[in-house]
Design an enzyme around this catalytic site. Structure first.
Site, mmCIF file in Angstrom:
data_model
loop_
_atom_site.group_PDB
_atom_site.id
_atom_site.type_symbol
_atom_site.label_atom_id
_atom_site.label_comp_id
_atom_site.label_asym_id
_atom_site.label_seq_id
_atom_site.Cartn_x
_atom_site.Cartn_y
_atom_site.Cartn_z
ATOM 1 N N ASP A 43 0.843 -1.194 0.000
ATOM 2 C CA ASP A 43 0.000 0.000 0.000
ATOM 3 C C ASP A 43 0.881 1.248 0.000
ATOM 4 O O ASP A 43 2.031 1.231 0.458
ATOM 5 C CB ASP A 43 -0.961 0.013 1.184
ATOM 6 C CG ASP A 43 -0.261 0.035 2.534
ATOM 7 O OD1 ASP A 43 0.719 -0.716 2.709
ATOM 8 O OD2 ASP A 43 -0.689 0.797 3.429
ATOM 9 N N ASP A 51 9.037 3.621 -1.322
ATOM 10 C CA ASP A 51 8.355 3.141 -0.113
ATOM 11 C C ASP A 51 7.047 2.454 -0.491
ATOM 12 O O ASP A 51 6.014 3.105 -0.607
ATOM 13 C CB ASP A 51 8.096 4.330 0.807
ATOM 14 C CG ASP A 51 7.524 3.938 2.153
ATOM 15 O OD1 ASP A 51 7.545 2.744 2.495
ATOM 16 O OD2 ASP A 51 7.036 4.842 2.864
ATOM 17 N N GLU A 91 0.110 -0.811 5.836
ATOM 18 C CA GLU A 91 1.180 -0.228 6.643
ATOM 19 C C GLU A 91 1.053 1.288 6.687
ATOM 20 O O GLU A 91 1.320 1.904 7.723
ATOM 21 C CB GLU A 91 2.536 -0.623 6.062
ATOM 22 C CG GLU A 91 3.709 -0.416 7.025
ATOM 23 C CD GLU A 91 4.303 0.980 6.974
ATOM 24 O OE1 GLU A 91 5.086 1.326 7.881
ATOM 25 O OE2 GLU A 91 4.006 1.741 6.031
ATOM 26 N N GLU A 92 0.625 1.887 5.580
ATOM 27 C CA GLU A 92 0.488 3.334 5.528
ATOM 28 C C GLU A 92 -0.825 3.808 6.151
ATOM 29 O O GLU A 92 -1.024 5.017 6.331
ATOM 30 C CB GLU A 92 0.558 3.827 4.077
ATOM 31 C CG GLU A 92 1.842 3.476 3.340
ATOM 32 C CD GLU A 92 3.060 4.236 3.844
ATOM 33 O OE1 GLU A 92 2.937 4.969 4.848
ATOM 34 O OE2 GLU A 92 4.127 4.089 3.234
ATOM 35 N N GLU A 120 11.802 -2.176 4.549
ATOM 36 C CA GLU A 120 11.607 -0.726 4.469
ATOM 37 C C GLU A 120 12.914 -0.031 4.087
ATOM 38 O O GLU A 120 14.000 -0.507 4.411
ATOM 39 C CB GLU A 120 11.149 -0.189 5.831
ATOM 40 C CG GLU A 120 9.739 -0.544 6.216
ATOM 41 C CD GLU A 120 8.697 0.363 5.579
ATOM 42 O OE1 GLU A 120 9.074 1.231 4.754
ATOM 43 O OE2 GLU A 120 7.512 0.195 5.892
ATOM 44 N N HIS A 159 7.281 9.349 -0.133
ATOM 45 C CA HIS A 159 6.063 10.136 0.050
ATOM 46 C C HIS A 159 6.104 11.471 -0.681
ATOM 47 O O HIS A 159 5.225 12.312 -0.494
ATOM 48 C CB HIS A 159 5.775 10.383 1.544
ATOM 49 C CG HIS A 159 5.469 9.147 2.317
ATOM 50 N ND1 HIS A 159 4.847 9.179 3.560
ATOM 51 C CD2 HIS A 159 5.687 7.830 2.067
ATOM 52 C CE1 HIS A 159 4.712 7.951 4.017
ATOM 53 N NE2 HIS A 159 5.214 7.119 3.122
#
Length: 378
Positions: free
Chosen positions: A69, A100, A133-134, A162, A351
């Protein structure tokens, strides 16, 4: 050989913005099943997850954990290339999740597929991949670990893929994380006229005294593997539009990132004790609620940490720093199941608009994971 860079690009083309699966787990399910992995969808409360195991249940088992995700892309017009294009141009893969962490998932999936195909090990490999996870992270890796416990599935060690390197490959691996707890404090006094304070109890005075007490001295000076714990006031509010009115209530939010000298419970008890003292002095009620998003943990240096560190050093020419820096990750859940470390790509562009990753970096990570598997099962 499985091309981790190509798999990364294909995963980016799946618009898996939390909580949508977007086709990413379905893509991985097909790749892994074709390579002989036993695969299960472990969806809980609408949250998508994927469990895959190659080899016999109960055998010596190496695990990988990661997520497909991603955070929202924002304004697509701000991107050089469409955020879910997965465009590969001049040795760079573009798109949301490139760093990410669809690249990390692609690298460990490709490494695992190639390893079991070329040199089937005397043991098992588990991939635990979440789509949460996000997001709230309540029904993602937690759900996978709960399902594994119910089905007698066990990892002996695990790498979370990660991004772990600040500036270059081989710079850093994570052997733990600080804990995180958010406190919401509500001060309740007595409303009144600002010219007649003796007829009121100002909640802001009590609240600011409480906050000043919290920031007056450091929580600690750090430990062998952890930096000093940090406390940040992130909000103060009373919703009062009038300058001549003492408000009835005021609120504040405090976040603490803490090391292994503390726990969420010990910090909560400390703040409640401090609040009780100020309440007794001022007559203003201070109520505290705590949200503990993760406890601090450390995977102590030993055989597993040494194995990963040695391979990274051999593959990159840099001996990685053993770090516990950064925010939280799903390693905070895995650590209750087995020893866990984090090693992945360089975290640039996470991000951000124009998130991207070099193809060579993804391929290098695939090689690192492959050699780790070879060393573990040697």
């Amino acid at each position: 050989m499985t091309d981790a860079a190509d798999l990364t690009a294909r995963l980016i083309r799946c618009p898996s913005v939390t909580p949508e699966e977007g086709g990413a787990l379905a893509l991985l399910e097909g790749v892994l099943a074709d390579a002989g992995f036993e695969v299960h969808r472990v969806d809980r409360n609408g949250t998508p997850n994927l469990f895959a195991r190659w080899g016999a249940k109960g055998a010596r088992t190496f695990g990988f954990n990661g997520h497909t995700d991603v955070v929202p892309a924002g304004d697509p017009a701000a991107w050089t290339h469409p955020p879910f294009s997965g465009l590969v141009e001049e040795g760079v893969i573009w798109g949301r999740g490139a760093t990410d962490m669809k690249s990390g998932v692609a690298a460990f999936a490709a490494a695992a597929v190639d390893f079991v195909t070329a040199t089937p090990p005397d043991g098992a490999i588990i991939l635990a991949i979440t789509g949460d996870e996000e997001g709230p992270a309540q029904d993602g890796t937690r759900a996978l670990l709960d399902w594994m416990a119910e089905h007698d599935e066990r990892m002996d060690v695990c790498i979370v893929g990660e991004p772990s390197n600040p500036d270059f490959m081989g710079e850093m691996m994570k052997i733990g994380r600080r804990g995180s707890v958010t406190f919401r404090i509500k001060a309740t006094g007595l409303q009144g006229h600002a010219a007649y304070p003796h007829r009121a109890r100002n909640p802001l005075h009590a609240l600011t005294r409480f906050l000043d007490d919290l920031i007056a001295s450091p929580l600690d000076e750090g430990t062998e593997h952890f930096d000093p714990s940090g406390l940040q006031i992130t909000s103060i509010d009373c919703g009062n539009p009038a300058s001549n009115v003492i408000p009835a209530t005021a609120t504040a939010v405090v976040n603490i990132r803490f090391n292994d000298l503390h726990s969420g419970a010990s910090l909560t008890a400390d703040l409640e004790k401090r609040a009780a003292a100020i309440e007794a002095e001022t007559g203003v009620s201070l109520s505290i609620s705590a949200n503990i998003s993760g406890e601090s943990f450390l995977t102590k240096p030993g055989a597993f940490v040494d194995l990963v560190r040695d391979v990274v050093t051999q593959e990159t020419g840099h001996q990685p720093e053993l770090s516990t820096s950064g925010g939280t990750s799903d390693a905070r859940f895995v650590k209750d199941h087995c020893p866990v470390v984090e090693f992945g790509l360089v975290g640039h562009f996470m991000h951000q608009v124009d998130e991207r990753v070099p193809v060579a970096q993804v391929q290098q990570l695939q090689s690192i994971y492959r050699r780790i598997l070879e060393r573990f099962f040697a």
